[in-house]
Scaffold this active site. Sequence first.
Site, PDB file in Angstrom:
ATOM      1  N   TRP A 134       5.899  -3.381  -9.381  1.00 17.63           N
ATOM      2  CA  TRP A 134       5.122  -2.594 -10.346  1.00 17.63           C
ATOM      3  C   TRP A 134       3.636  -2.935 -10.329  1.00 17.63           C
ATOM      4  CZ3 TRP A 134       2.557  -5.955 -13.348  1.00 17.63           C
ATOM      5  CH2 TRP A 134       3.123  -7.219 -13.556  1.00 17.63           C
ATOM      6  N   CYS A 135       3.266  -4.004  -9.631  1.00 19.96           N
ATOM      7  CA  CYS A 135       1.900  -4.528  -9.660  1.00 19.96           C
ATOM      8  C   CYS A 135       0.982  -3.742  -8.718  1.00 19.96           C
ATOM      9  CB  CYS A 135       1.916  -6.012  -9.288  1.00 19.96           C
ATOM     10  SG  CYS A 135       0.301  -6.714  -8.930  1.00 19.96           S
ATOM     11  N   TYR A 136      -0.151  -3.304  -9.238  1.00 18.24           N
ATOM     12  CA  TYR A 136      -1.115  -2.557  -8.422  1.00 18.24           C
ATOM     13  C   TYR A 136      -1.617  -3.398  -7.261  1.00 18.24           C
ATOM     14  CZ  TYR A 136      -5.625  -0.680  -6.936  1.00 18.24           C
ATOM     15  OH  TYR A 136      -6.674  -0.229  -6.173  1.00 18.24           O
TER      16      TYR A 136
END
Length: 483
Positions: free
Chosen positions: A169-171
């Site tokens: 989920w981390c950019y």
Amino acid sequence: MVSPTKLKSMDFYRKIPRDLTEASLSGAGLSIVAALIMMLLFGMELSSYLSVNTTTTVVVDKSADGDFLRIDFNISFPALSCEFASVDVSDVLGTNRLNITKTIRKFPIDQHLKTTGGEFHAGFASHHINHGEEIKEEIPDGAVPLVSASFDSFAKHFPILIVNFNAPWCYWSNRLKPSWEKAASIIYHKYNPETDGRVLLGNVDCTEQADLCKRNHIQGYPSIRIFRQGSDLKEDHGHHEHESYYGDRDTDSIVKMVDELVAPIHPVTHTLDLDGISNETLKHLRKAPATGGCRIEGYVRVKKVPGNLVISAHSGAHSFDSSKMNMSHVVTHLSFGRIISPRLLTHMKRLLPYLGLSHDKLDEKAFINQHEFGANVTIEHYLQVVKTEVTTTRTGQEDSLIEEYEYTAHSSIAQTYYLPVAKFHYELSPMQIMITENPKSFSHFITNLCAIIGGVFTVAGILDSIFHNTIRLVKKVELGKNF
């Protein structure tokens, strides 16, 4: 010229010849009592003279330290890594300073608040990291997926294991992924694990391998860690086997970093020659945190307006899982204003009764979030600060003895939708308490002393005269009855 006879006529204290005076037991007893009373009253007057009266007034703040105020603190966070711990300051005038480092020191600690290493030094600012060009097309996986069960075996087998701890989920994890996978493919073909076996690049998905990430104290995503054949405790000439990489994240930089780490290792014997690693690569490597806590100490200077001192996890190239951030902390010390000098400490014993003893209201207090991970809990402290100044007029002019900022503290633990923080909101009063010492003058002491001696002597003389005349009168009455 004035004759002695004329001078004698000016004598206020005319003498009675000793032959004409008469001593008595009653007079002697009264004299002893009078002397004791004089001594008692002298002691009381001396004590009153040595003591200092004070007056308390409330005036507009006239601080000598100008428009700025110093905040000293020493706060321990058992679950916030020094790797990302940031001290920020903001106020109502729009001042916003992030990640203050010049006057701040950070030390890694364990969950029991024990220091586990030397001072943590921050490297290059993370927002200067080069991530390379964004790649739109799909890149085949080149890094080996690692799980808890196989992680230790890989770390012990390869002289160098470089792991990308990430979250889907981390950019920033997704921003790194194409460069990382492409670099892993290049490294795989360049240093084949079966024929060469000196290095391996791997991935760990922290949403699936939470225990593994927790064991390695991963708090920000992505975190690139370098494991040197097994142990994160052993040191060799200052180079740790377990390190973090903070350099550029484009493919070329990652490949260059790996090449320089692998070059000193002999391809057959796997022996290590550290002289082969360049300074350019070494400056991007720092010892990885062996524990997940941090003690933050130092000071900041802020404007004398309402503002916030905020401690949180901060990075320009990492993401944080707010549900797992635990901002529990122990305040060892927090105070406002200048630190009291040793010279002023000599006055402290005398001045303590005047002070409110609230300059260290939060010292040695713990604020613990009981949730296992963090559960988006922010801990806030609302501090109302007022200045107390003690002055004296002993030298004939008004001199300041001590300036101290006292504060009240109200704390709360609350859920938040944003990244949890530890916030100290301070609000300074525009008024200050002025306590002025007003010592008695020496002339007043001497005047009272003379009044005591003269008054007691006179009263005793009157009592003696009354007593003596009464006895004489009684004797005369008795003689008259006999005749």
